[in-house]
Design a protein around this motif. Structure first.
Motif, short mmCIF file in Angstrom:
data_model
loop_
_atom_site.label_atom_id
_atom_site.label_comp_id
_atom_site.label_asym_id
_atom_site.label_seq_id
_atom_site.Cartn_x
_atom_site.Cartn_y
_atom_site.Cartn_z
N PRO A 99 -3.96 -1.90 6.85
CA PRO A 99 -3.81 -2.36 5.46
C PRO A 99 -4.06 -1.28 4.43
O PRO A 99 -3.49 -1.30 3.34
N GLY A 100 -4.93 -0.32 4.75
CA GLY A 100 -5.21 0.75 3.79
C GLY A 100 -3.99 1.59 3.49
O GLY A 100 -3.75 1.97 2.34
N THR A 101 -3.20 1.89 4.51
CA THR A 101 -1.97 2.65 4.30
C THR A 101 -0.96 1.84 3.50
O THR A 101 -0.28 2.37 2.61
N VAL A 102 -0.85 0.55 3.80
CA VAL A 102 0.05 -0.32 3.05
C VAL A 102 -0.33 -0.32 1.57
O VAL A 102 0.53 -0.17 0.69
N LYS A 103 -1.61 -0.45 1.29
CA LYS A 103 -2.08 -0.46 -0.10
C LYS A 103 -1.78 0.86 -0.80
O LYS A 103 -1.34 0.88 -1.95
N ALA A 104 -2.00 1.97 -0.10
CA ALA A 104 -1.76 3.29 -0.69
C ALA A 104 -0.28 3.49 -0.99
O ALA A 104 0.09 4.04 -2.04
N LEU A 105 0.59 3.06 -0.09
CA LEU A 105 2.03 3.19 -0.31
C LEU A 105 2.48 2.38 -1.52
O LEU A 105 3.24 2.88 -2.36
#
Length: 313
Positions: A99-105
């Protein structure tokens, strides 16, 4: 977090896997597709482009035209079923996407002047299937490409990304790790069993398997299990943690995840305090010679004057 839809590309022939059903290959006990779906469970709508299969949560299904037409055709097919202003685009073979990568994108894609954002791998290569795009320019460019080439089938994704103003995100070695070969699958399976990752991987897998959306302090539960095992008896550890979960569920029935997590913490605190009291009593009994099998325990032992105890005053 920015509202978004997600398109997961789950087609392809998987030639380097010998034609295996790659989205269904399991890593850490979960299908690759389900691992990707778990990372983007906040999407308003999830579209999977590929053959229908059982999934951990509901999705919309579609296929590219023609089938086997490649990632650009698949993206075009999936985009037709989305309505959000931002679209997350993912391949179905990303075992470590979180989820952290999704949020950053999504955050990067929403910056002024940007038409999207994508991850780069450790070698600096763009990963257009670990990306977030603004839907309007994405539709525009796909339409222009289809007009120029007559179709989206068989075209590489770089034709699309070259025309968009994209931010690049270095999400580390794991987020963009994809499984194209059996060696990749083996490496992914080995990585989740490494000492520093195996516990988190296991807990995440269990929560997904049981349909639990709850963040708890695993350190508190592990400390409780240790104290129960040390202060009472080893079998007390799993039984105590089960009872803590049961008590927390009753205490937080009908409440949200935050209240449930708080209930787990409170039940753990009480059980830990009890285990420590048991341990303290055992240590006190040992120090005063009252523990063990020395006959100084409860009713039924020998009296100090030699008479047999009866268990009554």
């Amino acid at each position: 977090m920015t509202a978004y839809d997600v398109i997961v590309l789950a087609g392809g022939a998987a030639k380097r896997l010998g034609g295996a059903d790659k989205p269904g290959v399991r890593v850490g006990g979960r299908a690759l597709l389900d691992r990707v779906l778990a990372a983007c469970d906040g999407a308003a709508r999830t579209v999977v482009v590929g053959g229908r299969r059982a999934t951990a949560r509901p999705v919309f299904w579609t296929r590219e035209v023609p089938q086997g037409g490649g990632p650009l055709a698949a993206l075009g097919a999936g985009l037709k079923l989305t309505t959000a202003e931002h679209v997350l685009v993912l391949s179905a073979d990303l075992p470590f996407l979180g989820p952290g990568t999704v949020k950053a994108l999504l955050a990067a894609a929403g910056q002024p002047g940007r038409e999207g954002a994508l991850c780069t791998d450790p070698d600096g290569r763009d990963q257009p299937l670990v990306a977030a795009y603004r839907a309007e320019p994405l539709r525009r460019e796909l339409a222009l490409i289809a007009t120029e080439y007559g179709s989206l089938a068989g075209l590489p994704l770089r034709i699309l990304t070259a025309e968009l103003g994209l931010a690049r995100i270095d999400a580390g070695p794991d987020a963009a790790f994809d499984c194209d070969t059996w060696d990749d699958i083996a490496a992914a399976r080995a990585r989740i069993r490494e000492h520093g990752a195996v516990l988190d991987e296991w807990i995440t897998s269990v929560k997904n398997e049981l349909g639990i959306e709850l963040d708890v302090d695993t350190g508190v539960l592990l400390d409780l299990a240790r104290d129960a095992a040390h202060g009472v008896a080893r079998p007390a550890a799993p039984l105590t943690t089960f009872l803590v979960g049961y008590a927390a569920a009753r205490a937080s029935a009908g409440a949200g995840p935050d209240e449930a997590a708080a209930a787990v913490a409170e039940a753990s605190r009480k059980a830990t305090a009890l285990a420590l009291r048991w341990e303290a009593e055992a240590e006190e009994a040992e120090s005063t010679g009252q523990g063990g099998d020395d006959g100084g325990g409860p009713a039924g032992g020998s009296k100090s004057d030699g008479r047999e105890g009866t268990g009554t005053p």
